[in-house]
Scaffold this active site. Structure first.
Site, PDB file in Angstrom:
ATOM      1  N   ASP A  96       0.872  -1.173   0.000  1.00 41.33           N
ATOM      2  CA  ASP A  96       0.000   0.000   0.000  1.00 41.33           C
ATOM      3  C   ASP A  96       0.910   1.223   0.000  1.00 41.33           C
ATOM      4  O   ASP A  96       2.128   1.095  -0.087  1.00 41.33           O
ATOM      5  CB  ASP A  96      -0.913   0.015   1.247  1.00 41.33           C
ATOM      6  CG  ASP A  96      -2.193   0.818   0.994  1.00 41.33           C
ATOM      7  OD1 ASP A  96      -2.079   1.983   0.581  1.00 41.33           O
ATOM      8  OD2 ASP A  96      -3.292   0.267   1.183  1.00 41.33           O
ATOM      9  N   TRP A 132      -6.501  33.269 -13.228  1.00 44.37           N
ATOM     10  CA  TRP A 132      -6.022  32.201 -12.340  1.00 44.37           C
ATOM     11  C   TRP A 132      -4.691  32.567 -11.704  1.00 44.37           C
ATOM     12  O   TRP A 132      -4.300  31.967 -10.710  1.00 44.37           O
ATOM     13  CB  TRP A 132      -5.918  30.868 -13.082  1.00 44.37           C
ATOM     14  CG  TRP A 132      -4.633  30.628 -13.799  1.00 44.37           C
ATOM     15  CD1 TRP A 132      -4.335  31.047 -15.056  1.00 44.37           C
ATOM     16  CD2 TRP A 132      -3.480  29.929 -13.311  1.00 44.37           C
ATOM     17  NE1 TRP A 132      -3.064  30.658 -15.378  1.00 44.37           N
ATOM     18  CE2 TRP A 132      -2.509  29.962 -14.332  1.00 44.37           C
ATOM     19  CE3 TRP A 132      -3.176  29.271 -12.121  1.00 44.37           C
ATOM     20  CZ2 TRP A 132      -1.248  29.388 -14.201  1.00 44.37           C
ATOM     21  CZ3 TRP A 132      -1.918  28.695 -12.002  1.00 44.37           C
ATOM     22  CH2 TRP A 132      -0.972  28.756 -13.034  1.00 44.37           C
ATOM     23  N   SER A 160      -2.996  19.439   0.938  1.00 43.40           N
ATOM     24  CA  SER A 160      -3.278  18.138   0.345  1.00 43.40           C
ATOM     25  C   SER A 160      -2.131  17.701  -0.562  1.00 43.40           C
ATOM     26  O   SER A 160      -1.669  16.562  -0.499  1.00 43.40           O
ATOM     27  CB  SER A 160      -4.583  18.224  -0.436  1.00 43.40           C
ATOM     28  OG  SER A 160      -4.686  17.158  -1.331  1.00 43.40           O
ATOM     29  N   HIS A 244       6.106  28.318 -12.310  1.00 46.32           N
ATOM     30  CA  HIS A 244       6.754  27.569 -13.375  1.00 46.32           C
ATOM     31  C   HIS A 244       7.024  26.117 -13.000  1.00 46.32           C
ATOM     32  O   HIS A 244       6.673  25.231 -13.774  1.00 46.32           O
ATOM     33  CB  HIS A 244       7.980  28.251 -13.970  1.00 46.32           C
ATOM     34  CG  HIS A 244       8.183  27.688 -15.341  1.00 46.32           C
ATOM     35  ND1 HIS A 244       7.467  28.110 -16.425  1.00 46.32           N
ATOM     36  CD2 HIS A 244       8.889  26.632 -15.754  1.00 46.32           C
ATOM     37  CE1 HIS A 244       7.746  27.349 -17.457  1.00 46.32           C
ATOM     38  NE2 HIS A 244       8.615  26.441 -17.083  1.00 46.32           N
ATOM     39  N   GLU A 246       5.245  24.530 -11.128  1.00 46.04           N
ATOM     40  CA  GLU A 246       3.889  23.972 -11.131  1.00 46.04           C
ATOM     41  C   GLU A 246       3.524  23.412 -12.504  1.00 46.04           C
ATOM     42  O   GLU A 246       2.950  22.330 -12.601  1.00 46.04           O
ATOM     43  CB  GLU A 246       2.887  25.049 -10.704  1.00 46.04           C
ATOM     44  CG  GLU A 246       1.430  24.722 -10.951  1.00 46.04           C
ATOM     45  CD  GLU A 246       0.881  23.605 -10.073  1.00 46.04           C
ATOM     46  OE1 GLU A 246       1.523  23.282  -9.053  1.00 46.04           O
ATOM     47  OE2 GLU A 246      -0.181  23.064 -10.420  1.00 46.04           O
ATOM     48  N   TYR A 248       5.407  22.150 -14.634  1.00 46.55           N
ATOM     49  CA  TYR A 248       6.106  20.879 -14.833  1.00 46.55           C
ATOM     50  C   TYR A 248       5.523  19.801 -13.929  1.00 46.55           C
ATOM     51  O   TYR A 248       5.553  18.622 -14.277  1.00 46.55           O
ATOM     52  CB  TYR A 248       7.611  21.041 -14.614  1.00 46.55           C
ATOM     53  CG  TYR A 248       8.242  21.907 -15.701  1.00 46.55           C
ATOM     54  CD1 TYR A 248       7.574  22.122 -16.887  1.00 46.55           C
ATOM     55  CD2 TYR A 248       9.477  22.487 -15.541  1.00 46.55           C
ATOM     56  CE1 TYR A 248       8.120  22.905 -17.879  1.00 46.55           C
ATOM     57  CE2 TYR A 248      10.032  23.274 -16.534  1.00 46.55           C
ATOM     58  CZ  TYR A 248       9.347  23.487 -17.701  1.00 46.55           C
ATOM     59  OH  TYR A 248       9.876  24.258 -18.677  1.00 46.55           O
ATOM     60  N   SER A 259       5.599   7.360 -21.408  1.00 42.97           N
ATOM     61  CA  SER A 259       6.766   6.475 -21.487  1.00 42.97           C
ATOM     62  C   SER A 259       6.432   5.042 -21.090  1.00 42.97           C
ATOM     63  O   SER A 259       7.216   4.134 -21.339  1.00 42.97           O
ATOM     64  CB  SER A 259       7.889   6.995 -20.580  1.00 42.97           C
ATOM     65  OG  SER A 259       8.200   8.319 -20.904  1.00 42.97           O
ATOM     66  N   HIS A 294       7.979  34.634 -17.550  1.00 42.22           N
ATOM     67  CA  HIS A 294       6.587  35.065 -17.489  1.00 42.22           C
ATOM     68  C   HIS A 294       6.478  36.571 -17.280  1.00 42.22           C
ATOM     69  O   HIS A 294       5.387  37.103 -17.245  1.00 42.22           O
ATOM     70  CB  HIS A 294       5.859  34.355 -16.338  1.00 42.22           C
ATOM     71  CG  HIS A 294       5.822  32.866 -16.482  1.00 42.22           C
ATOM     72  ND1 HIS A 294       4.829  32.210 -17.165  1.00 42.22           N
ATOM     73  CD2 HIS A 294       6.670  31.911 -16.063  1.00 42.22           C
ATOM     74  CE1 HIS A 294       5.061  30.905 -17.139  1.00 42.22           C
ATOM     75  NE2 HIS A 294       6.168  30.698 -16.477  1.00 42.22           N
ATOM     76  N   LYS A 322      13.388  13.543 -24.730  1.00 41.31           N
ATOM     77  CA  LYS A 322      12.206  12.712 -24.474  1.00 41.31           C
ATOM     78  C   LYS A 322      11.435  12.441 -25.759  1.00 41.31           C
ATOM     79  O   LYS A 322      11.069  11.301 -26.049  1.00 41.31           O
ATOM     80  CB  LYS A 322      11.295  13.398 -23.459  1.00 41.31           C
ATOM     81  CG  LYS A 322      11.889  13.363 -22.078  1.00 41.31           C
ATOM     82  CD  LYS A 322      10.885  13.795 -21.052  1.00 41.31           C
ATOM     83  CE  LYS A 322      11.264  13.262 -19.696  1.00 41.31           C
ATOM     84  NZ  LYS A 322      11.085  11.822 -19.564  1.00 41.31           N
ATOM     85  N   ARG A 441      -5.790  38.107 -24.481  1.00 38.13           N
ATOM     86  CA  ARG A 441      -6.497  37.090 -23.726  1.00 38.13           C
ATOM     87  C   ARG A 441      -7.369  37.749 -22.669  1.00 38.13           C
ATOM     88  O   ARG A 441      -7.230  38.948 -22.420  1.00 38.13           O
ATOM     89  CB  ARG A 441      -5.503  36.119 -23.087  1.00 38.13           C
ATOM     90  CG  ARG A 441      -4.642  36.758 -22.026  1.00 38.13           C
ATOM     91  CD  ARG A 441      -3.492  35.873 -21.583  1.00 38.13           C
ATOM     92  NE  ARG A 441      -3.935  34.826 -20.676  1.00 38.13           N
ATOM     93  CZ  ARG A 441      -3.110  34.203 -19.816  1.00 38.13           C
ATOM     94  NH1 ARG A 441      -1.829  34.514 -19.766  1.00 38.13           N
ATOM     95  NH2 ARG A 441      -3.556  33.264 -19.024  1.00 38.13           N
TER      96      ARG A 441
END
Lengths: 516, 170
Positions: A96, A132, A160, A244, A246, A248, A259, A294, A322, A441
């Site tokens: 578990d 956001w 959490s 940033h 986040e 990823y 993969s 950003h 990748k 936007r």
């Protein structure tokens, strides 16, 4: 009987079983996907024609804010954590998660957090309406009172996530089956291990960020207020130092899923396993030194703009490794195109498109044109919809027969895939051109010349939304019955989870399996 | 975590000060007695003002721009008139453009160093004494010094004085 689930709803409230909690996370994610998806359709409905049509500009802003927050924190993150709960113990041969009660708590905080966040729509006064990214001073001086609900909701989500990440790290470090060395670990487990470290590093930064907002709003501090000696640009630094890594956090588990799936349906081993692991580590490290891309237009000095431009471009190198490795895995494989593989291939193609637009955005002089336009919206929806969401769907189709013991309806799965992929491109491809043509936007209205492309986007969005109902139906049917799945499920699948019967018993690997 | 949050603002200010980024200049500097006036170069310094959140003030520089040589000290005045109908504490926040020139514009006295208290209807001229460091880049010909005036009544310091050095009551 001890060790077996309680009857009725108590099973779900008191469960400490990783499979139950994984299911709870995935169900919450699906519900939130529908909620935030409806918000997206309200946004697209308003943008079908110029002028104020369906909703007020104020409500439009609330929709964009909640759509973004819920999709990031309520859909992608819980879905990835749900996959980790289901799969990590099965993949490493653990009985578990290491901290099962903590696991229960990590999940059960979330429904309350999102209840709090969504309640702002019903309560008097506007819901959070500043996007956001909740930039100060929009979220401090000028924000509606409901912002405090958002702040506490984010605190709870952060708690959490931190507990979930801790649990995953402890599980992977301590509960691997004997013989499973680091470099024998499935790539999905590696991806989640690295993601969990990213979560541990940046969720406290977000918690600090919203706490500072709270202090500025109510306790007379001025972290983000120049009048009292603070600086609004500080907010953006703190937010993007979280933000940033986040993004990823949202995409690295997706890399892990892809993969796993591509080798299974290519009937080959993953090409360049070691490179895949190290590429993920390097992407994670680079994510901490790119946040100012950003903020190129906030008056950053030239030296900083150059530094962050180069580090951002550098991310393309491990990401490219990748993509090439996925393609090399498929090269000369015996490919079959079941639904999970279709989603995985679509992921590789369209995530790469978002990578290319990302490189365009990393260039400082170009960014001055693209920033805050629909080009950015197109870029991150290609990364998060055809990236993270497609990977989650691929994972659900791939492991659903293992979880439920029944194959899903392949024909409907294919319908879902093709409708989703085509409508996804109808929705988001035109946004690139809208952005290049200068449409900003986060606006509820636009000049006439943007009408045609916006109508195409809206039509695509509604097809996309309807296509997801097929997904809900397919998943529901597969939990009820269908073609029985054997332990192997997919011919080319490798890993400990495929040695267990489908569905696996409530408790698995009580004696650790032997790994050669 | 809590302590770290509170450290962020001074830390951020320190980084900006050391690197001169963010177009900010902090605090007074002493004049280097050996500083030479570079008569071969003339630089235009423009002055502009912004009122934050439509603050009911008249706030403008007495001269729109001046020309000076690097190393030369100048005094300019900004006019402020409190039309808010109440006693108020304001704080001016400077911003210098281009950002690369910010660290070479050195103030020895400025109304922005402290909060300013203005009574209802009060009119004042407030001074800035500054020079340009002779080390300033050759390609800088025009510098803009902007002040944004914030209502800082909620953040007023206990030691805020009604009369600050150099301020002229009108």
């Amino acid at each position: 009987m001890s060790g077996m689930p309680q009857k009725g709803f108590k099973r779900w409230i008191f469960t400490t079983n990783h499979k139950d909690i994984g299911t709870l996370y995935l169900v919450l994610s699906l519900i939130m996907f529908i909620v935030a998806g409806v918000m997206a359709l309200i946004i697209r409905g308003e943008l079908f024609q110029p002028g104020q049509r369906l909703i007020t500009p104020e409500f439009f802003n609330q929709m964009t804010t909640l759509h973004g927050l819920i999709m990031v924190f309520g859909v992608i993150m819980p879905a990835m954590t749900g996959l980790a709960n289901w799969l990590v113990p099965l993949m490493i041969g653990a009985p578990d998660m290491a901290l099962p009660r903590l696991n229960n708590w990590s999940f059960w905080i979330l429904p309350f957090a999102f209840g709090l966040l969504i309640s702002t729509l019903i309560l008097p006064g506007p819901a959070p309406d500043f996007g956001w990214t909740f930039y100060a001073p929009l979220s401090t001086t000028y924000a509606p009172p409901s912002t405090d609900f958002m702040i506490f909701a984010i605190h709870m989500m952060g708690l959490s996530s931190i507990m979930g990440a801790l649990n995953i790290i402890v599980t992977i470090f301590n509960l691997r089956a004997p013989g499973m060395t680091w470099m024998k670990m499935p790539i999905f487990v590696w991806s989640w291990l690295i993601t969990a470290f990213l979560l541990l590093a940046v969720m406290p930064v977000l918690a600090g960020c919203v706490t500072m907002m709270l202090m500025d709003r109510h306790f007379g501090t001025s972290f983000f207020n120049a009048a009292g000696g603070g600086d609004p640009v500080l907010f953006q630094h703190v937010f993007w130092f979280f933000g940033h890594p986040e993004v990823y956090i949202l995409i690295l588990p997706a890399f892990g899923v892809i993969s796993e799936i591509i080798p299974a349906f290519s009937r080959k081993k993953l090409f360049g396993y070691r490179f895949m692991v190290w590429a993920t580590v390097i992407i994670a490290l680079l994510s901490f030194v790119v946040w100012m891309h950003h903020m190129f237009t906030t008056g950053a000095p030239v030296a900083a703009q150059l530094f962050f431009m180069y580090t951002t471009m550098l991310v393309a190198v491990p990401t490219g490794i990748k993509v090439f490795n996925w393609v090399a895995t498929m090269w000369r494989g015996s490919l079959t195109f079941e639904t999970p593989m279709l989603f995985a291939i679509a992921f590789v193609v369209m995530f790469t498109i978002s990578g290319f637009t990302g490189i365009m955005l990393s260039l400082v002089p170009d960014d001055y044109q693209y920033r805050d336009s629909y080009f950015v919206v197109a870029h991150f929806h290609y990364a998060l919809v055809s990236g993270s969401i497609f990977a989650i769907m691929a994972a659900v189709y791939h492991w659903l027969p293992k979880w439920t013991g029944y194959y899903y309806n392949e024909r409907l799965g294919q319908w879902h895939f093709w409708l989703t992929t085509i409508s996804m491109n109808i929705t988001f491809l035109p946004m690139h051109f809208l952005g290049l043509a200068g449409m900003p936007r986060r606006i509820p209205d636009y000049p006439l010349q943007f009408t045609d492309f916006n109508q195409i986007c809206t039509i695509g969005a509604f097809i996309f939304g309807l296509a997801q109902l097929i997904f809900v139906y397919v998943v529901y049917k597969a939990t009820k019955g269908g073609k029985k799945a054997d332990a192997q499920v997919w011919e080319g699948a490798r890993g400990l989870e495929w040695t267990l019967p489908s569905p696996p018993p409530y408790h698995t690997f009580e004696t650790p399996p032997a790994v050669d | 975590m809590f302590g770290f949050c509170f450290m962020l603002v001074p830390l951020y200010a320190l980084v900006c000060k050391q690197t001169g980024i963010n177009g900010k200049v902090f605090g007074a500097v002493a004049i280097d007695p050996n500083m030479m006036v570079d008569k071969s170069r003339t630089i235009t310094v423009q002055f502009s003002t912004t009122l934050h959140e439509n603050l009911l003030f008249k706030f403008k520089p007495l001269v729109k721009h001046i020309e000076l040589h690097p190393g030369e000290t100048k005094t300019v005045y900004f006019y402020a008139e409190n039309n808010t109908g109440r006693n108020i504490v304001v704080q001016a926040i400077p911003s210098i453009s281009p950002g690369e020139a910010a660290r070479y514009l050195k103030k020895t006295q400025c109304f922005c160093f402290t909060q300013q208290k203005l009574l209802k209807g009060e009119k004042v001229d407030m001074p800035v004494v500054f020079h340009l460091d002779p080390g300033i880049h050759d390609d800088v010909h025009v510098i803009t010094l902007n002040y944004t005036l914030f209502d800082a009544t909620d953040f007023a310091r206990k030691d805020v004085k009604h009369f600050t050095e150099g301020r002229i009551e009108l």
